[in-house]
Design a protein around this motif. Structure first.
Motif, PDB file in Angstrom:
ATOM      1  N   UNK A 230      60.003   1.559   0.657  1.00 47.93           N
ATOM      2  CA  UNK A 230      61.177   0.995   1.315  1.00 47.93           C
ATOM      3  C   UNK A 230      60.738   0.307   2.594  1.00 47.93           C
ATOM      4  N   UNK A 231      61.361  -0.832   2.872  1.00 47.00           N
ATOM      5  CA  UNK A 231      61.106  -1.493   4.139  1.00 47.00           C
ATOM      6  C   UNK A 231      62.146  -1.046   5.167  1.00 47.00           C
ATOM      7  N   UNK A 232      62.095  -1.624   6.358  1.00 43.99           N
ATOM      8  CA  UNK A 232      62.996  -1.192   7.429  1.00 43.99           C
ATOM      9  C   UNK A 232      64.456  -1.361   7.051  1.00 43.99           C
ATOM     10  N   UNK A 233      64.789  -2.468   6.392  1.00 42.87           N
ATOM     11  CA  UNK A 233      66.186  -2.702   6.009  1.00 42.87           C
ATOM     12  C   UNK A 233      66.676  -1.662   5.002  1.00 42.87           C
ATOM     13  N   UNK A 234      65.817  -1.299   4.052  1.00 42.27           N
ATOM     14  CA  UNK A 234      66.204  -0.277   3.086  1.00 42.27           C
ATOM     15  C   UNK A 234      66.554   1.027   3.793  1.00 42.27           C
ATOM     16  N   UNK A 235      65.695   1.435   4.708  1.00 41.46           N
ATOM     17  CA  UNK A 235      65.956   2.670   5.446  1.00 41.46           C
ATOM     18  C   UNK A 235      67.242   2.559   6.256  1.00 41.46           C
ATOM     19  N   UNK A 236      67.423   1.430   6.918  1.00 40.52           N
ATOM     20  CA  UNK A 236      68.603   1.264   7.762  1.00 40.52           C
ATOM     21  C   UNK A 236      69.890   1.357   6.947  1.00 40.52           C
ATOM     22  N   UNK A 237      69.937   0.643   5.834  1.00 44.87           N
ATOM     23  CA  UNK A 237      71.190   0.597   5.081  1.00 44.87           C
ATOM     24  C   UNK A 237      71.448   1.867   4.285  1.00 44.87           C
ATOM     25  N   UNK A 238      70.422   2.535   3.762  1.00 44.26           N
ATOM     26  CA  UNK A 238      70.671   3.802   3.080  1.00 44.26           C
ATOM     27  C   UNK A 238      71.154   4.860   4.063  1.00 44.26           C
ATOM     28  N   UNK A 239      70.678   4.791   5.303  1.00 41.79           N
ATOM     29  CA  UNK A 239      71.084   5.770   6.309  1.00 41.79           C
ATOM     30  C   UNK A 239      72.582   5.721   6.578  1.00 41.79           C
ATOM     31  N   UNK A 240      73.240   4.623   6.214  1.00 44.82           N
ATOM     32  CA  UNK A 240      74.689   4.507   6.425  1.00 44.82           C
ATOM     33  C   UNK A 240      75.476   5.286   5.379  1.00 44.82           C
ATOM     34  N   UNK A 241      74.792   5.758   4.352  1.00 42.86           N
ATOM     35  CA  UNK A 241      75.478   6.399   3.236  1.00 42.86           C
ATOM     36  C   UNK A 241      75.224   7.902   3.152  1.00 42.86           C
ATOM     37  N   UNK A 242      74.263   8.409   3.910  1.00 40.96           N
ATOM     38  CA  UNK A 242      73.824   9.787   3.699  1.00 40.96           C
ATOM     39  C   UNK A 242      73.744  10.551   5.016  1.00 40.96           C
ATOM     40  N   UNK A 243      73.588  11.847   4.901  1.00 40.27           N
ATOM     41  CA  UNK A 243      73.404  12.714   6.066  1.00 40.27           C
ATOM     42  C   UNK A 243      71.941  12.921   6.399  1.00 40.27           C
ATOM     43  N   UNK A 244      71.084  12.933   5.356  1.00 38.14           N
ATOM     44  CA  UNK A 244      69.668  13.180   5.565  1.00 38.14           C
ATOM     45  C   UNK A 244      68.832  12.139   4.826  1.00 38.14           C
ATOM     46  N   UNK A 245      67.903  11.537   5.551  1.00 39.40           N
ATOM     47  CA  UNK A 245      66.839  10.725   4.967  1.00 39.40           C
ATOM     48  C   UNK A 245      65.593  11.601   4.952  1.00 39.40           C
ATOM     49  N   UNK A 246      65.053  11.861   3.753  1.00 38.13           N
ATOM     50  CA  UNK A 246      63.917  12.766   3.591  1.00 38.13           C
ATOM     51  C   UNK A 246      62.729  11.922   3.139  1.00 38.13           C
ATOM     52  N   UNK A 247      61.869  11.584   4.073  1.00 38.37           N
ATOM     53  CA  UNK A 247      60.803  10.614   3.806  1.00 38.37           C
ATOM     54  C   UNK A 247      59.622  11.275   3.101  1.00 38.37           C
ATOM     55  N   UNK A 248      59.208  10.682   1.982  1.00 33.18           N
ATOM     56  CA  UNK A 248      58.063  11.197   1.223  1.00 33.18           C
ATOM     57  C   UNK A 248      56.785  10.531   1.731  1.00 33.18           C
ATOM     58  N   UNK A 249      56.362  10.955   2.907  1.00 30.50           N
ATOM     59  CA  UNK A 249      55.257  10.314   3.614  1.00 30.50           C
ATOM     60  C   UNK A 249      53.928  10.975   3.251  1.00 30.50           C
ATOM     61  N   UNK A 250      53.504  10.691   2.042  1.00 30.54           N
ATOM     62  CA  UNK A 250      52.239  11.200   1.521  1.00 30.54           C
ATOM     63  C   UNK A 250      51.867  10.312   0.348  1.00 30.54           C
ATOM     64  N   UNK A 251      50.835  10.667  -0.416  1.00 32.77           N
ATOM     65  CA  UNK A 251      50.321   9.804  -1.475  1.00 32.77           C
ATOM     66  C   UNK A 251      50.006   8.418  -0.909  1.00 32.77           C
ATOM     67  N   UNK A 252      49.292   8.438   0.210  1.00 33.34           N
ATOM     68  CA  UNK A 252      48.969   7.188   0.905  1.00 33.34           C
ATOM     69  C   UNK A 252      47.806   6.454   0.265  1.00 33.34           C
ATOM     70  N   UNK A 253      46.978   7.143  -0.519  1.00 29.09           N
ATOM     71  CA  UNK A 253      45.783   6.540  -1.085  1.00 29.09           C
ATOM     72  C   UNK A 253      44.630   6.454  -0.116  1.00 29.09           C
ATOM     73  N   UNK A 254      44.768   7.016   1.075  1.00 23.53           N
ATOM     74  CA  UNK A 254      43.714   6.949   2.075  1.00 23.53           C
ATOM     75  C   UNK A 254      42.549   7.851   1.689  1.00 23.53           C
ATOM     76  N   UNK A 255      41.350   7.411   2.015  1.00 20.79           N
ATOM     77  CA  UNK A 255      40.155   8.186   1.699  1.00 20.79           C
ATOM     78  C   UNK A 255      39.347   8.558   2.939  1.00 20.79           C
ATOM     79  N   UNK A 256      39.737   8.032   4.085  1.00 22.50           N
ATOM     80  CA  UNK A 256      39.050   8.311   5.340  1.00 22.50           C
ATOM     81  C   UNK A 256      39.841   9.379   6.089  1.00 22.50           C
ATOM     82  N   UNK A 257      39.188  10.503   6.395  1.00 23.50           N
ATOM     83  CA  UNK A 257      39.857  11.636   7.023  1.00 23.50           C
ATOM     84  C   UNK A 257      40.488  11.279   8.355  1.00 23.50           C
ATOM     85  N   UNK A 258      39.975  10.277   9.028  1.00 28.57           N
ATOM     86  CA  UNK A 258      40.499   9.917  10.347  1.00 28.57           C
ATOM     87  C   UNK A 258      41.738   9.029  10.266  1.00 28.57           C
TER      88      UNK A 258
END
Length: 375
Positions: A230-258
Motif C-alpha cells: 500500500x502507498x500513502x494514499x491507500x493507508x490514508x483512505x483505508x484509515x477513514x473506514x476502520x478503527x485499527x490499521x495493523x501493518x504487516x511490516x515484515x517479509x521485507x526480503x532483506x538479507x543484510x542484518x543492519x
C-alpha cells in the motif's frame, strides 16, 4: 502466505511496546529517547485452535491470558476466526467460542483487566495465484460482500441469524479482515466498499462501538505500485473506514542484518504520517482523521526461512529498535503522527511455547521482558 497449520496469514508478528520515558534498544549502550505516554495496547494474533479446539481451548486460553497480562502487556487479542471461501462464507464455525469467551470473562473478572477480542477473517484476493480459484474473493460481487458482512455480525452480536455467540455472556468486540494481496487499485476500492458495508451493518444494528481492523500490507513508494503493498494514499483512505490499521511490516526480503532496523523505522514513520494526513501537510484533501483510528506495527517472531524472510535479519530485536527510532523522531518533529501509534502486534500461534516456530517464550518473550520491560 500460509501458517504452519494451514490458515492464511503472513507469519507475523512479535510484540512491542510498553515503555516509559526511556527505552533500551538492545544494541550496546545506544538508547532511543521516547518521552510520552505509556503504551499498553499491544496486540497478538492467535491460531484457530483457540476458537475450534474444544478439547484444548480452555488450557490454551488460560495459559495465554496469564502471559498476555503479566508478561506481554497485550490487551488486544485476535484469534483466527476462519478462512473465507470465494463466496465469503467461513470454512468452519468457531465451535470452541463459548469456551474461549467463558475463560476470558473469568480471567477478566478475577484480575480486573479487560481484553479486546477481535477474531480475524482470512481471505485471498483475485491477485492471489498460489491458492485455488474457489478461495479468491471477488469483492465487487454484492452477494460476496453480504456474506462476509453476515459472518462478521455472527461474531459480535447474539441477535444476528446463526450467531456464533448466542446465549453467551460476552460477545467479541470487533473483527479484523486479512485479505491478501490487497494492493491492486480496483481490489482496494472494493475492499473499502466491504469495510463500509460492515460498518453500516454494525451501526444499523446498534453496534456502533464494535471495532473493525484491517491487516494492511507493508508500505511501498514504488511506481507502478506492486499488488503486495500500500502507498500513502491507500493507508490514508483505508484509515477513514476502520478503527485499527495493523501493518504487516515484515517479509521485507532483506538479507543484510543492519538493514531491517532502518527499514522498520521508515515503515513506521511513513505509515503514521500517511494515516494522520501529515504526509500532505494536512491539506484540504487530507485533513486529520476525526474517527480515532490507531496504528499497530507488526514485528516478526517466526523462524521459518523463506525468500522474503530471513529470521537472522528480520527479528524482534532489530524491528522493535526501528519502531522506537521512528517514534523518537516523530515525537520531536511530528507529534500529530506520533499520536496515532497504538502499539505492536505479534503472531504467537498457540502462545509461543519453547518448541514453537513462532514467538517463543524462551527467546522472543524472555528477551522482550528482560530488555524492553526491564523485568
Amino acid at each position: 502466505m500460509t501458517t504452519g497449520n494451514g490458515h492464511p496469514m503472513r507469519r507475523l508478528f512479535e510484540v512491542l511496546i510498553i515503555w516509559v520515558m526511556t527505552a533500551q534498544t538492545g544494541f550496546g549502550s545506544r538508547r532511543s529517547q521516547v518521552n510520552g505516554r505509556v503504551y499498553q495496547q499491544n496486540a497478538s494474533f492467535l491460531s484457530r485452535r483457540f476458537l475450534t479446539d474444544s478439547k484444548n481451548a480452555a488450557a490454551l486460553t488460560d495459559d495465554f491470558l496469564a502471559k498476555a497480562n503479566k508478561i506481554y502487556k497485550t490487551t488486544l487479542l485476535f484469534p483466527n476466526g476462519g478462512l473465507l471461501s470465494s463466496m465469503g462464507v467461513l470454512d468452519h464455525g468457531p465451535g470452541a467460542a463459548r469456551i474461549f469467551l467463558d475463560r476470558v470473562s473469568a480471567y477478566e473478572a478475577a484480575n480486573r483487566v479487560t481484553f479486546t477480542l477481535m477474531p480475524y477473517l482470512n481471505g485471498y484476493s483475485p491477485d492471489d495465484h498460489a491458492h485455488a480459484a474457489n478461495l479468491r474473493l471477488d469483492l465487487n460481487n454484492p452477494a460476496v460482500r453480504a456474506n462476509i458482512v453476515a459472518e462478521c455480525g455472527r461474531y459480535v452480536s447474539n441477535k444476528t441469524p446463526a450467531s456464533y455467540v448466542t446465549g453467551l455472556g460476552r460477545a467479541f468486540d470487533g473483527i479484523v479482515l486479512d485479505i491478501e494481496p490487497a494492493g491492486d487499485p480496483f481490489f482496494f476500492a472494493s475492499f473499502k466498499a466491504l469495510v463500509a458495508d460492515i460498518r453500516g451493518s454494525f451501526d444499523r444494528a446498534g453496534l456502533k462501538n464494535i471495532k473493525i481492523g484491517v491487516a494492511a500490507p507493508q508500505y511501498t513508494a514504488r511506481t507502478p505500485k506492486p499488488n503486495w503493498g500500500w502507498d500513502s494514499s491507500d493507508y490514508y483512505y483505508m484509515a477513514r473506514y476502520v478503527n485499527y490499521i495493523i501493518a504487516m511490516t515484515y517479509d521485507s526480503g532483506l538479507t543484510d542484518e543492519s538493514k531491517y532496523q532502518p527499514w522498520i523505522k521508515d515503515q513506521t514513520t511513513q505509515i503514521l504520517q500517511a494515516v494522520s494526513g501529515s504526509k500532505w501537510r494536512f491539506d484540504s484533501a487530507h485533513p486529520e482523521p476525526a474517527d480515532g483510528v490507531k496504528v499497530l506495527i507488526g514485528l516478526p517472531g517466526f523462524y521459518t526461512v523463506t525468500r522474503a524472510h530471513n529470521p537472522e535479519v528480520e527479528n524482534v530485536a532489530h524491528g522493535a529498535a526501528g519502531i522506537l527510532d521512528a517514534l523518537a523522531l516523530l515525537q520531536s518533529t511530528d507529534r500529530t503522527s506520533f499520536g496515532y501509534f497504538l502499539g505492536a502486534v505479534m503472531f504467537s500461534h498457540d502462545g509461543g511455547a519453547g518448541d514453537s516456530n513462532y514467538a517463543r517464550y524462551d527467546k522472543d518473550w524472555r528477551w522482550w521482558k528482560e530488555n524492553w520491560l526491564g523485568q
